[in-house]
Enzyme design. Structure first.
Site, mmCIF file in Angstrom:
data_model
loop_
_atom_site.group_PDB
_atom_site.id
_atom_site.type_symbol
_atom_site.label_atom_id
_atom_site.label_comp_id
_atom_site.label_asym_id
_atom_site.label_seq_id
_atom_site.Cartn_x
_atom_site.Cartn_y
_atom_site.Cartn_z
ATOM 1 N N GLU A 404 0.843 -1.213 0.000
ATOM 2 C CA GLU A 404 0.000 0.000 0.000
ATOM 3 C C GLU A 404 0.877 1.262 0.000
ATOM 4 O O GLU A 404 0.539 2.280 0.605
ATOM 5 C CB GLU A 404 -0.958 0.049 1.206
ATOM 6 C CG GLU A 404 -1.777 -1.201 1.450
ATOM 7 C CD GLU A 404 -2.844 -1.459 0.394
ATOM 8 O OE1 GLU A 404 -3.219 -0.542 -0.336
ATOM 9 O OE2 GLU A 404 -3.301 -2.601 0.321
ATOM 10 N N GLY A 405 2.010 1.189 -0.676
ATOM 11 C CA GLY A 405 2.956 2.318 -0.682
ATOM 12 C C GLY A 405 3.876 2.151 0.514
ATOM 13 O O GLY A 405 3.422 2.013 1.645
#
Length: 596
Positions: A404-405
């Protein structure tokens, strides 16, 4: 729309405890939902933890089917597409409690309900939603999300996968390689991002997983953790996709990807909470039973300190996650009340709080790792063995800081987005920042304040810490302007200050609300956790603030800012840190579990 509903405003405004939602505010329906999820997890997941560790992919799939039968995959899906259509807090709640037993299942669950289903619910046409969402909501079909490529990781928009329109204009032909695709081994439908021609931005497509349509996969990846979550490379070789399967419009893929990740970030934070509760409970059990030198090790200060810190981080994570979840839900509801579609309301609601989503992703993913690490330490040699759940918890926790980054990307995003909001006039940073500058030039007040009310000093400290952030971030923006992006180390330090303020404030407000409801004498341990968290936060902010100031300011300006930092991080009455930890652990040890 009221001002209270803006994301990022917390840094320049005072929030009242009445205005935040806490886990103690769950209603009857939410408590029932939580209990049914916990029952499923204990019976199907926790009791068979070894199967996940032995890479039993089929069992992960079987459990996903059962979760579908129980309706857990459809919480966030509108009723018109076969879902439960519950609010955002319920979505986060289910994600929290379903994710605590094993990272393998929580990854499969998160990838399916989040990035596998959400893009269609939020960006799909009516036809696309009718066709795919009911099957995904029920668990008849599973979804996967193909964004990452060998050359496109954090730089998600740099993917090389191509989509070429056929001569008759009816299909796109997709060719390229995707990697780290969760659920690839058992999914029915992929969300695939590809570039059409020389477009600046990628485009999203809904692609059914039919092997004879040029789709092939590598074997399952061998991973440090989340061992039974199916993770494969997927190859598309002239895979034909009907034009009506384009998601949203051409070139909108990067936006879809980023918004799907915003939702994913707060859900990832939630997914780290019950893992912490279970690790803490396991560590308390063990420390109460393990006898050394004729004493349960839970009586030794070195162990007690660890337990208190683990519980405090978990309590802070819960406080901040549910605060943001309810803010997002309120924003969505307000939009819908104005007649905006559910799709648009949900998108804008989450986008509004993208800063908080990034903050939570970073803070809680790092806390769960520390928690599992200390869990191993408390178990000693046994913690290192596969016979106890600590080593798998530690391995599973590690991925949370990457997907998610990465946490580095999210740190920079949180401050970057805040500055962008200020430039758009959505959050007034400049006004408060120049007030802080004036205050630094003025003479400080030497009156002794009245701190007789609960949290009076702590709340004043939060106000001062916000000034420290405005001083440091304001100074950096003044010096580098739009080039601040190039100074990543300064952004990272500013972000750590921002994160600690949000987490500490959320913890204090939750506890203040609880004290008003139950009486301060009934929640001594929660008060101790709020004070302990703040004390640690002040330390981090002092260190990161100093590092920034001495790296971008010189001479008189540097001296002035360092003096300001000392003023903004100074306690009138220092807390007794050992005493706070003792109070927290005494309760944990007596209850033999994480009990807050």
């Amino acid at each position: 729309m009221s001002d209270k509903t803006r994301g990022g405003q917390f840094i320049v405004k005072e929030t009242k405890c009445e205005d935040i939602f806490t886990p103690e505010d769950f209603n009857e329906e939410q408590l029932m939902m939580r209990d049914s999820v916990k029952e499923f997890v204990d019976k199907e997941l926790w009791a068979h933890k070894d199967r996940f560790e032995k890479k039993d992919y089929a069992y992960t799939q079987e459990c996903m089917k059962k979760a579908g039968d129980l309706g857990f995959l459809s919480v966030a899906v509108p009723e018109s597409y076969g879902g439960m259509g519950m609010g955002f807090v319920n979505t986060v709640l289910v994600c929290d409690y379903i994710s605590g037993a094993t990272g393998s299942f929580s990854t499969a669950f998160g990838a399916h309900t989040g990035i596998g289903t959400m893009p269609i619910t939020l960006y799909g046409t009516e036809e696309q939603k009718q066709k795919y969402v009911p099957k995904l909501a029920s668990g008849e079909w599973f979804g996967a999300y193909c964004l990452t490529e060998p050359g496109a990781g954090s730089d998600a928009n740099s993917g090389k996968t191509k989509a070429v329109l056929s001569e008759d204009g009816k299909t796109y032909s997709i060719t390229g390689q995707k990697m780290w695709i969760s659920n690839a081994g058992f999914c029915s439908v992929f969300i695939v991002f590809a570039r059409i021609g020389d477009d600046k931005n990628i485009t999203g497509f809904i692609v059914e997983n039919t092997p004879d349509n040029g789709i092939s996969m590598n074997e399952e990846e061998h991973k440090l953790g989340i061992r039974a979550s199916s993770t494969r490379q997927v190859f598309f070789n002239e895979t034909k996709v009907p034009v009506e399967n384009m998601l949203s419009e051409r070139g909108n893929g990067f936006k879809i990807a980023m918004n799907a990740l915003n939702v994913g970030r707060i859900k990832l934070a939630a997914a780290c909470l019950d893992a912490q509760r279970r690790v803490i409970t396991g560590a308390v059990h063990y420390s109460n039973e393990r006898i050394q030198f004729n004493t349960a090790i839970s009586q030794f200060g070195a162990i007690r300190s660890k337990l208190a810190e683990m519980a405090t981080s978990c309590y802070a994570g819960e406080s901040a996650t549910y605060r943001a979840a309810k803010d997002i839900e309120d924003r969505i509801t307000a939009r819908e009340a104005e007649g905006v579609s559910h799709q648009e309301s949900e998108l804008k609601g989450v986008e509004e709080y993208a800063i908080e989503c990034s903050i939570l992703k970073v803070a809680v993913s790092e806390d769960v790792q520390n928690c599992a690490d200390e869990g191993i330490q408390i178990f000693g040699g046994m913690g290192f063995s596969e016979d106890t759940p600590m080593e798998s918890a530690w391995r599973d926790a590690r991925i949370a800081r990457i997907y998610e980054g990465t946490n580095e990307i999210n740190r920079m995003l949180s401050v970057g987005m805040l500055i962008k909001k200020a430039m758009k006039g959505h959050v007034d940073l400049l006004g408060p920042a120049s007030k802080v500058q004036e205050e630094l030039m003025g003479i400080p007040s030497f009156e002794t304040p009245d701190y007789s009310e609960l949290f009076a000093e702590e709340k004043e400290m939060i106000t001062k810490l916000k000034k420290a952030f405005l001083m440091v971030a304001g100074g950096a923006v003044q010096k580098y302007g739009p080039d601040l992006d190039a100074h990543q180390q300064l952004l990272m330090a500013a972000s750590d200050i921002l994160i600690e303020i949000y987490m500490a404030e959320s913890t204090i407000l939750r506890t203040e609300k609880l004290a008003k409801a139950n009486g301060a004498d009934k929640i001594k341990e929660q008060i101790a956790m709020a004070q302990l968290y703040l004390y640690q936060a002040v330390d981090i902010i002092t260190q990161k603030g100093k590092e920034s100031i001495i790296s971008f300011a010189e001479g008189d300006e540097q001296r002035m800012m360092l003096m300001g930092l000392r003023r903004f991080t100074k306690y009138t009455n220092m807390p007794n840190v050992v005493g706070l930890r003792e109070a927290i652990t005494t309760k944990l040890v007596a209850e033999n579990a994480y009990c807050f």
